[in-house]
Design a protein around this motif. Structure first.
Motif, short mmCIF file in Angstrom:
data_model
loop_
_atom_site.label_atom_id
_atom_site.label_comp_id
_atom_site.label_asym_id
_atom_site.label_seq_id
_atom_site.Cartn_x
_atom_site.Cartn_y
_atom_site.Cartn_z
N SER A 1 -1.19 6.06 -9.14
CA SER A 1 -0.65 5.77 -8.61
C SER A 1 1.53 5.55 -8.65
CB SER A 1 -0.98 4.13 -9.62
OG SER A 1 -1.58 3.53 -8.60
N GLU A 2 1.36 4.54 -8.40
CA GLU A 2 3.35 5.25 -8.41
C GLU A 2 3.88 5.87 -7.09
OE1 GLU A 2 5.12 2.49 -9.32
OE2 GLU A 2 3.50 1.24 -10.73
N SER A 3 5.05 5.72 -6.43
CA SER A 3 5.49 6.50 -5.56
C SER A 3 5.69 8.06 -6.29
CB SER A 3 6.32 5.68 -4.53
OG SER A 3 7.21 5.21 -4.46
N SER A 4 7.29 7.36 -6.74
CA SER A 4 7.61 8.47 -7.64
C SER A 4 6.87 9.76 -8.47
CB SER A 4 8.69 8.11 -8.35
OG SER A 4 7.95 7.53 -9.85
N ALA B 1 5.15 8.04 -0.19
CA ALA B 1 3.95 8.63 -0.13
C ALA B 1 3.54 9.48 0.63
CB ALA B 1 2.68 7.97 -1.17
N VAL C 1 -2.95 1.97 0.42
CA VAL C 1 -1.62 1.42 1.48
C VAL C 1 -2.19 0.27 1.14
CG1 VAL C 1 -0.62 3.80 2.15
CG2 VAL C 1 -1.73 2.40 3.21
N GLU D 1 13.98 7.94 1.56
CA GLU D 1 13.80 6.67 0.87
C GLU D 1 15.14 5.67 0.51
OE1 GLU D 1 12.71 7.26 -3.18
OE2 GLU D 1 11.59 8.60 -2.23
N PRO E 1 1.66 2.21 -3.82
CA PRO E 1 0.61 2.84 -3.66
C PRO E 1 -0.64 3.30 -4.69
CG PRO E 1 2.56 4.29 -2.72
CD PRO E 1 2.60 2.76 -3.86
N TYR F 1 7.25 1.83 -0.59
CA TYR F 1 6.77 2.89 -2.01
C TYR F 1 5.24 3.33 -0.88
CZ TYR F 1 9.74 -0.23 -4.93
OH TYR F 1 10.85 -0.53 -4.52
N ALA F 2 4.71 2.81 -0.32
CA ALA F 2 3.42 3.24 0.45
C ALA F 2 3.77 4.55 1.83
CB ALA F 2 2.34 2.43 0.62
#
Length: 209
Positions: free
Chosen positions: A69-72, A21, A9, A169, A59, A17-18
């Motif tokens: 990677s990428e929160s989604s 997650a 993070v 979110e 993150p 976004y971090a």
């Protein structure tokens, strides 16, 4: 499945976004460690981190010999790798509710840029902005609050009955306005206040101390 996980993070804990997650991992009660990445000094551009994350962003989740990677993408991975009922589901149960949650997630990541520029997460985690919303920021705020008002009931309950990561979110996006005392309806303020008191969200905020 082994729970040997590390979440990379931003070192100041400002990245929404971090946070998402982190909240997903916390809600699922999966043991994990945190690795701080100093974005100010471009630690995310080092060859080692680039190789780990592929995109050089936070993150990044490391699970054994796998990283993503990428929160989604991280949230989807956690939902598949640590599914219900052994772990709390962080996405809605029904097909249509999951589709709506994913729609909201994608929209808030790809749109509303003027609002994110006028009200960055520093207004939440550091201090409010003294500047008024720009005309484009006002338009984005109106777009956000109109959509949120159509989904949040008068009591300010979770979007889909049971809590989901989409609640965190949406609450964060709305909180950009709430903490800066920009116009937000009472029911949306109630919704944000309830989501912000969730233990997993408070655990993220406490990391900043």
């Amino acid at each position: 499945m082994s729970s040997n996980l590390t979440l990379h993070v931003d070192s100041r804990f400002f990245s929404p976004y971090a946070m998402f997650a982190f909240v997903a991992l916390t809600e699922k009660k999966i043991p994990f460690t945190i690795e701080k990445v100093d974005l100010v000094n471009n630690a995310h551009h080092t060859s080692g981190y680039q190789q780990l994350s592929l995109t050089g962003r936070v993150p990044t989740l490391v699970h054994g010999d796998f990283s993503v990677s990428e929160s989604s993408a991280i949230i989807e991975y956690l939902e598949d790798a640590f599914p219900a009922p052994h772990h709390l589901a962080v996405l809605p149960a029904s097909v249509r509710d999951r589709a709506r949650a994913r729609q909201l997630q994608a929209w808030m990541r790809s749109d509303l840029m003027p609002l994110r520029e006028d009200r960055p997460t520093t207004v939440i985690f550091q201090q409010p902005s003294p500047l008024p919303l720009s005309p484009t920021g006002q338009a984005a705020a109106q777009q956000l609050t109109t959509a949120a008002a159509s989904l949040v009931n008068d009591a300010g309950d979770n979007l889909f009955g049971a809590w989901s990561i989409a609640d965190t979110e949406l609450a964060l996006m709305l909180n950009r306005l709430v903490v800066n005392q920009d116009p937000v309806s009472p029911k949306l303020k109630t919704y944000v206040a309830r989501q912000w008191q969730r233990p997993s969200v408070q655990a993220w905020i406490q990391q900043q101390g």
